[in-house]
Design a protein around this motif. Structure first.
Motif, PDB file in Angstrom:
ATOM      1  N   ALA A 414       0.836  -1.203   0.000  1.00 45.97           N
ATOM      2  CA  ALA A 414       0.000   0.000   0.000  1.00 45.97           C
ATOM      3  C   ALA A 414       0.872   1.255   0.000  1.00 45.97           C
ATOM      4  O   ALA A 414       0.575   2.234  -0.704  1.00 45.97           O
ATOM      5  CB  ALA A 414      -0.927  -0.006   1.217  1.00 45.97           C
ATOM      6  N   ILE A 415       1.959   1.224   0.765  1.00 46.26           N
ATOM      7  CA  ILE A 415       2.878   2.370   0.806  1.00 46.26           C
ATOM      8  C   ILE A 415       3.550   2.549  -0.558  1.00 46.26           C
ATOM      9  O   ILE A 415       3.645   3.661  -1.087  1.00 46.26           O
ATOM     10  CB  ILE A 415       3.941   2.176   1.905  1.00 46.26           C
ATOM     11  CG1 ILE A 415       3.270   2.154   3.288  1.00 46.26           C
ATOM     12  CG2 ILE A 415       4.993   3.282   1.844  1.00 46.26           C
ATOM     13  CD1 ILE A 415       4.204   1.757   4.418  1.00 46.26           C
ATOM     14  N   ARG A 417       2.514   1.614  -3.469  1.00 44.64           N
ATOM     15  CA  ARG A 417       1.524   2.049  -4.459  1.00 44.64           C
ATOM     16  C   ARG A 417       1.273   3.553  -4.343  1.00 44.64           C
ATOM     17  O   ARG A 417       1.251   4.270  -5.349  1.00 44.64           O
ATOM     18  CB  ARG A 417       0.228   1.269  -4.249  1.00 44.64           C
ATOM     19  CG  ARG A 417      -0.856   1.534  -5.284  1.00 44.64           C
ATOM     20  CD  ARG A 417      -2.041   0.605  -5.042  1.00 44.64           C
ATOM     21  NE  ARG A 417      -3.177   0.953  -5.870  1.00 44.64           N
ATOM     22  CZ  ARG A 417      -3.338   0.577  -7.138  1.00 44.64           C
ATOM     23  NH1 ARG A 417      -2.420  -0.163  -7.714  1.00 44.64           N
ATOM     24  NH2 ARG A 417      -4.411   0.927  -7.828  1.00 44.64           N
ATOM     25  N   ASP A 418       1.111   4.039  -3.108  1.00 44.19           N
ATOM     26  CA  ASP A 418       0.904   5.478  -2.894  1.00 44.19           C
ATOM     27  C   ASP A 418       2.105   6.278  -3.392  1.00 44.19           C
ATOM     28  O   ASP A 418       1.953   7.331  -4.021  1.00 44.19           O
ATOM     29  CB  ASP A 418       0.668   5.762  -1.409  1.00 44.19           C
ATOM     30  CG  ASP A 418      -0.703   5.299  -0.935  1.00 44.19           C
ATOM     31  OD1 ASP A 418      -1.573   5.059  -1.799  1.00 44.19           O
ATOM     32  OD2 ASP A 418      -0.897   5.165   0.290  1.00 44.19           O
ATOM     33  N   GLU A 419       3.298   5.781  -3.100  1.00 45.84           N
ATOM     34  CA  GLU A 419       4.518   6.481  -3.517  1.00 45.84           C
ATOM     35  C   GLU A 419       4.625   6.545  -5.039  1.00 45.84           C
ATOM     36  O   GLU A 419       5.058   7.559  -5.598  1.00 45.84           O
ATOM     37  CB  GLU A 419       5.762   5.781  -2.943  1.00 45.84           C
ATOM     38  CG  GLU A 419       5.999   6.055  -1.467  1.00 45.84           C
ATOM     39  CD  GLU A 419       6.234   7.536  -1.184  1.00 45.84           C
ATOM     40  OE1 GLU A 419       7.047   8.152  -1.903  1.00 45.84           O
ATOM     41  OE2 GLU A 419       5.583   8.086  -0.274  1.00 45.84           O
ATOM     42  N   PHE A 421       2.236   6.697  -7.256  1.00 48.57           N
ATOM     43  CA  PHE A 421       1.343   7.713  -7.814  1.00 48.57           C
ATOM     44  C   PHE A 421       1.786   9.123  -7.433  1.00 48.57           C
ATOM     45  O   PHE A 421       1.607  10.061  -8.211  1.00 48.57           O
ATOM     46  CB  PHE A 421      -0.097   7.443  -7.389  1.00 48.57           C
ATOM     47  CG  PHE A 421      -0.660   6.189  -8.003  1.00 48.57           C
ATOM     48  CD1 PHE A 421      -0.592   5.986  -9.367  1.00 48.57           C
ATOM     49  CD2 PHE A 421      -1.238   5.204  -7.221  1.00 48.57           C
ATOM     50  CE1 PHE A 421      -1.097   4.837  -9.953  1.00 48.57           C
ATOM     51  CE2 PHE A 421      -1.741   4.038  -7.795  1.00 48.57           C
ATOM     52  CZ  PHE A 421      -1.669   3.858  -9.166  1.00 48.57           C
ATOM     53  N   LYS A 422       2.389   9.274  -6.264  1.00 57.86           N
ATOM     54  CA  LYS A 422       2.929  10.581  -5.887  1.00 57.86           C
ATOM     55  C   LYS A 422       4.060  11.009  -6.819  1.00 57.86           C
ATOM     56  O   LYS A 422       4.276  12.188  -7.079  1.00 57.86           O
ATOM     57  CB  LYS A 422       3.441  10.544  -4.440  1.00 57.86           C
ATOM     58  CG  LYS A 422       2.350  10.564  -3.386  1.00 57.86           C
ATOM     59  CD  LYS A 422       2.938  10.475  -1.985  1.00 57.86           C
ATOM     60  CE  LYS A 422       1.835  10.386  -0.925  1.00 57.86           C
ATOM     61  NZ  LYS A 422       2.416  10.199   0.444  1.00 57.86           N
ATOM     62  N   GLU A 453      -7.122  -5.330  -3.015  1.00 58.36           N
ATOM     63  CA  GLU A 453      -5.799  -5.194  -2.386  1.00 58.36           C
ATOM     64  C   GLU A 453      -4.898  -6.403  -2.620  1.00 58.36           C
ATOM     65  O   GLU A 453      -3.681  -6.255  -2.742  1.00 58.36           O
ATOM     66  CB  GLU A 453      -5.953  -4.947  -0.884  1.00 58.36           C
ATOM     67  CG  GLU A 453      -6.484  -3.574  -0.510  1.00 58.36           C
ATOM     68  CD  GLU A 453      -8.001  -3.510  -0.480  1.00 58.36           C
ATOM     69  OE1 GLU A 453      -8.528  -2.500   0.000  1.00 58.36           O
ATOM     70  OE2 GLU A 453      -8.648  -4.470  -0.955  1.00 58.36           O
ATOM     71  N   TRP A 456      -3.248  -5.932  -5.869  1.00 59.75           N
ATOM     72  CA  TRP A 456      -2.249  -4.865  -5.800  1.00 59.75           C
ATOM     73  C   TRP A 456      -1.004  -5.312  -5.038  1.00 59.75           C
ATOM     74  O   TRP A 456       0.106  -4.870  -5.335  1.00 59.75           O
ATOM     75  CB  TRP A 456      -2.862  -3.628  -5.130  1.00 59.75           C
ATOM     76  CG  TRP A 456      -4.031  -3.071  -5.894  1.00 59.75           C
ATOM     77  CD1 TRP A 456      -4.280  -3.228  -7.234  1.00 59.75           C
ATOM     78  CD2 TRP A 456      -5.110  -2.284  -5.386  1.00 59.75           C
ATOM     79  NE1 TRP A 456      -5.436  -2.589  -7.593  1.00 59.75           N
ATOM     80  CE2 TRP A 456      -5.976  -1.993  -6.482  1.00 59.75           C
ATOM     81  CE3 TRP A 456      -5.437  -1.779  -4.130  1.00 59.75           C
ATOM     82  CZ2 TRP A 456      -7.134  -1.238  -6.339  1.00 59.75           C
ATOM     83  CZ3 TRP A 456      -6.588  -1.024  -3.989  1.00 59.75           C
ATOM     84  CH2 TRP A 456      -7.427  -0.760  -5.082  1.00 59.75           C
ATOM     85  N   GLU A 460       2.549  -4.828  -6.868  1.00 63.83           N
ATOM     86  CA  GLU A 460       3.608  -3.935  -6.387  1.00 63.83           C
ATOM     87  C   GLU A 460       4.946  -4.646  -6.245  1.00 63.83           C
ATOM     88  O   GLU A 460       5.991  -4.087  -6.586  1.00 63.83           O
ATOM     89  CB  GLU A 460       3.201  -3.288  -5.058  1.00 63.83           C
ATOM     90  CG  GLU A 460       2.099  -2.270  -5.168  1.00 63.83           C
ATOM     91  CD  GLU A 460       2.397  -1.167  -6.182  1.00 63.83           C
ATOM     92  OE1 GLU A 460       3.564  -0.700  -6.233  1.00 63.83           O
ATOM     93  OE2 GLU A 460       1.478  -0.791  -6.920  1.00 63.83           O
ATOM     94  N   ASN A 522      -1.238  13.502 -12.774  1.00 67.39           N
ATOM     95  CA  ASN A 522      -2.282  13.794 -11.785  1.00 67.39           C
ATOM     96  C   ASN A 522      -3.624  14.060 -12.458  1.00 67.39           C
ATOM     97  O   ASN A 522      -4.678  13.646 -11.966  1.00 67.39           O
ATOM     98  CB  ASN A 522      -1.879  15.001 -10.930  1.00 67.39           C
ATOM     99  CG  ASN A 522      -0.766  14.667  -9.957  1.00 67.39           C
ATOM    100  OD1 ASN A 522      -0.549  13.500  -9.621  1.00 67.39           O
ATOM    101  ND2 ASN A 522      -0.035  15.675  -9.506  1.00 67.39           N
ATOM    102  N   ASN A 525      -5.107  10.725 -13.518  1.00 69.83           N
ATOM    103  CA  ASN A 525      -5.597   9.975 -12.356  1.00 69.83           C
ATOM    104  C   ASN A 525      -6.886  10.570 -11.803  1.00 69.83           C
ATOM    105  O   ASN A 525      -7.805   9.836 -11.420  1.00 69.83           O
ATOM    106  CB  ASN A 525      -4.517   9.922 -11.275  1.00 69.83           C
ATOM    107  CG  ASN A 525      -3.335   9.062 -11.682  1.00 69.83           C
ATOM    108  OD1 ASN A 525      -3.467   8.192 -12.548  1.00 69.83           O
ATOM    109  ND2 ASN A 525      -2.179   9.290 -11.082  1.00 69.83           N
TER     110      ASN A 525
END
Length: 720
Positions: A414-415, A417-419, A421-422, A453, A456, A460, A522, A525
């Motif tokens: 999860a971390i 995946r967030d990174e 997209f950031k 999840e 994902w 990842e 962005n 998305n």
């Protein structure tokens, strides 16, 4: 020579011949946009000094008005010089229309070339051809004529037999083949009228409209599930079985692992290890292991089936695997790249069996930061085989084996995946339709696959392994040339296509921002979040994917735009993708001190694998379309709710809720008014009563008819 070269004589530039070479790229593709990176790639330039020179030449050419700047870094030939560009020749791929006319997609990029029906030189859809360009006429797009067929796209053609007393014809299934194939009765191979069959073209006389052929295989009766699935496979060039030599070689492979094999590998057999795959999967490419280190960090093993141990280069199995290049996943079956003994048994990471693997092992802290990593050959013993639903239940709170390990990896995924997209990754998505089939392959239910999840989690860690492998061989010290490797690349979108897409979605009420790469990502998305569940979702997602460059394999790394990775490869699926097998072999070669392989030779491998991947994707989509039509065949006369997914002068396209089946309500069936198309606003409007039907509107329809062979579904509007 074109007059545009005369400027060289009036400029004090020492690299005149090099400048001419750069100009030639624009002259050969007068409508294409290039930046200095693309020019360098086209010319085979990879060192910084030469790239810098190219950049300076482009600036000088712009000052001389030979080229014009189309965006921050993209240039094209100036309009006043396009007419003076020599006609010449180009090579490309045929995109044939059912009317007989065609468009050529140039190998070097740029706008398509129009070919009239009388200038196609007996070319067929997908053929590689040489085209003579006609002189450019003001206000018209480039046109030309095919003068040579360089490579046929298909050896065999699938269709339905029409048989008379004296001769027969094969009517191709593929509507992009606008001719029928003449079959002498002596070459029917016992085929009968109305049957599906496979023809090979034997001759195409110069002045004959129709080619001559022979029937090589009789598939059977149209509508039979096996016949229809085999037809799709043959149509896209995939074989229906393995050659005897391949099956014979596979039969000799020993399943037992020797002590010698184990002694040469890092041993993970006692480390908690599991696989997560679809419930009906049999070819398990990848497994994950996890154990806590004394310093509190986690050591995570990303273990991939070591196919290279069992398949020597140049062997019959290897040659057949390269020819196929990929496994094909139709609705009701898998056509594997490797024989079943390898794909489902010897190489498949089945539970409670010792397996040879190639692994990326990472040390990761609780912030999902990779502190160390190791790449090498291993041996594992997976103790648990999860279906995605099983793993998802553990993530959502259920109890079960290896829950602690699953939860730990889920949190890290999860971390990551967030990174991603950031940092500018784009969440491209397309809804996948799945079916519940009976024993004869008939669809009983159609539904949309939901990614959660557990999916994902696997995604990842596979992305991580692919990235680390690519970095290992792509990243080098300054002035040190990297060894040839296979990368999965994805170019930045063409600014002109991006601008067209932004204009398109703005008419539907959605805003997107230009500017930096991160702003574009962005915007995409945010757009995908806004359209989720709406009628225009499928259309916008499809056009968005077409707007972007297509991901392909290459030895020339330009990074992966969509994932926002400077280095990316495919390493994690060698059972079903040939490029991953090549990557494993190259890793072994380089770790053993071997010299770099020939880049040109491996670039050809990449092009072949990219082509076969596209064919497999198209075959898979066609099998879904067929099953959707077959599913609705049992629901004729029934009512469904749906969303308007497209409009045209012929009718309204409607996508049904739940099963994603798409059909058309013909405008001719709307008898309450005269309707006309408002193309700019994606709607049709009744002239008298002003009733509108617009993209995204929710409507109810009745299934009127289904043409199974054409895979077309016709609907009737249910009035409120």
């Amino acid at each position: 020579e074109s007059v545009i070269y005369n400027y060289i004589a009036h400029h004090n530039i020492s690299q005149n011949s090099f400048v001419k070479t750069v100009i030639d790229v624009f002259v050969r593709n007068p409508f294409h946009h290039y930046d200095f990176q693309q020019i360098s790639k086209t010319l085979g330039i990879h060192d910084k000094a030469s790239k810098s020179l190219v950049k300076n030449i482009l600036i000088d050419l712009e000052k001389s008005n030979i080229i014009t700047r189309e965006s921050a870094e993209k240039y094209k030939l100036s309009p006043e010089h396009i007419e003076t560009a020599p006609s010449g020749y180009i090579t490309g791929t045929v995109d044939m229309k059912r009317t007989g006319k065609a468009y050529i997609v140039p190998d070097e990029g740029g706008d398509d070339i129009f070919i009239g029906a009388n200038n196609t030189h007996n070319a067929l859809n997908g053929d590689k051809v040489k085209v003579q360009l006609f002189p450019l006429r003001p206000g018209r797009k480039r046109e030309g004529q095919i003068v040579e067929i360089l490579q046929r796209s298909r050896e065999k053609i699938v269709g339905t037999l029409q048989v008379s007393d004296k001769f027969a014809f094969l009517i191709p299934d593929d509507t992009s083949i606008p001719i029928d194939i003449f079959i002498p009765l002596s070459l029917l191979n016992e085929g009968k009228a109305g049957q599906k069959a496979v023809a090979r073209i034997t001759e195409w006389p110069e002045r004959s409209k129709n080619p001559f052929g022979e029937i090589t295989d009789v598939l059977g009766e149209p509508g039979n599930n096996d016949v229809e699935m085999m037809s799709i496979l043959v149509d896209y060039g995939f074989p229906l079985s393995f050659p005897n030599a391949v099956e014979k070689e596979a039969g000799k492979i020993e399943e037992a692992i020797t002590d010698k094999d184990i002694s040469q590998r890092r041993d993970f057999r006692k480390v908690p290890t599991f696989t997560i795959d679809p419930a009906d999967a049999k070819d398990f490419d990848d497994a994950l292991s996890v154990q806590k280190l004394k310093n509190g960090n986690l050591e995570i093993g990303i273990h991939i089936a070591d196919v290279s141990h069992y398949v020597p280069p140049g062997s019959p199995i290897d040659q057949e695997a390269y020819r196929r290049a990929t496994s094909v996943y139709l609705v009701d079956r898998v056509i594997p790249m490797l024989p079943e003994k390898l794909s489902n048994k010897v190489c498949s990471l089945r539970p409670n069996e010792e397996k040879l693997t190639y692994s990326v092992v990472v040390e990761m802290n609780e912030k999902a930061e990779v502190l160390n990593h190791w790449i090498g050959r291993t041996v594992i013993n997976s103790e648990q085989r999860f279906a995605y639903d099983d793993a998802q239940k553990l993530i959502e709170g259920a109890n079960g084996p290896m829950k602690e390990e699953i939860i730990a990896l889920h949190q890290l995924a999860a971390i990551m995946r967030d990174e991603r997209f950031k940092k500018g990754a784009i969440a491209f998505s397309s809804q996948e339709v799945r079916f519940k089939l009976d024993d004869q392959g008939k669809p009983l239910e159609a539904f949309v696959k939901v990614m959660k999840e557990a999916n994902w989690l696997i995604e990842e860690f596979m992305l991580l392994a692919n990235r680390l492998v690519a970095e290992r061989f792509g990243k080098t010290k300054e002035k040190q040339k990297p060894k040839t490797f296979i990368y999965r690349i994805h170019d930045a979108p063409d600014p002109a296509k991006l601008e067209t897409f932004v204009e398109f979605v703005s008419k539907l009420g959605y805003k997107m921002a230009f500017g930096s790469r991160k702003k574009i990502a962005n915007s995409f998305n945010n757009l995908f979040k806004q359209i989720s569940g709406k009628g225009e979702q499928n259309m916008i997602e499809t056009i968005a994917i077409r707007t972007m460059a297509k991901a392909v394999y290459s030895t020339h790394n330009i990074g992966h735009y969509g994932l926002s990775f400077p280095y990316y490869s495919h390493f994690t699926s060698p059972i079903r993708r040939y490029p991953d097998l090549i990557a494993h072999r190259l890793i072994t070669r380089y770790f053993d001190g071997g010299q770099s392989v020939n880049s040109g030779e491996y670039e050809e491998y990449c092009e072949h694998c990219s082509d076969m991947e596209k064919k497999a994707t198209d075959a898979e989509r066609l099998s879904v379309k067929y099953k959707q039509a077959e599913y609705l065949l049992d629901h004729i006369g029934e009512e469904f709710s749906g969303l308007i997914s497209g409009v045209s002068k012929w009718g309204i396209f409607v996508e049904l809720d739940g099963n994603k089946c798409e059909g058309m309500v013909p405008i001719s069936s709307l008898t309450d008014d005269y309707y006309y198309l408002d193309e700019d606003n994606y709607r049709i409007i009744g002239k008298k009563h002003k009733q509108t039907y617009q993209l995204g509107d929710k409507i109810d329809v009745l299934v009127k008819s289904v043409d199974l062979q054409k895979k077309q579904m016709n609907f009737e509007l249910i009035e409120e």
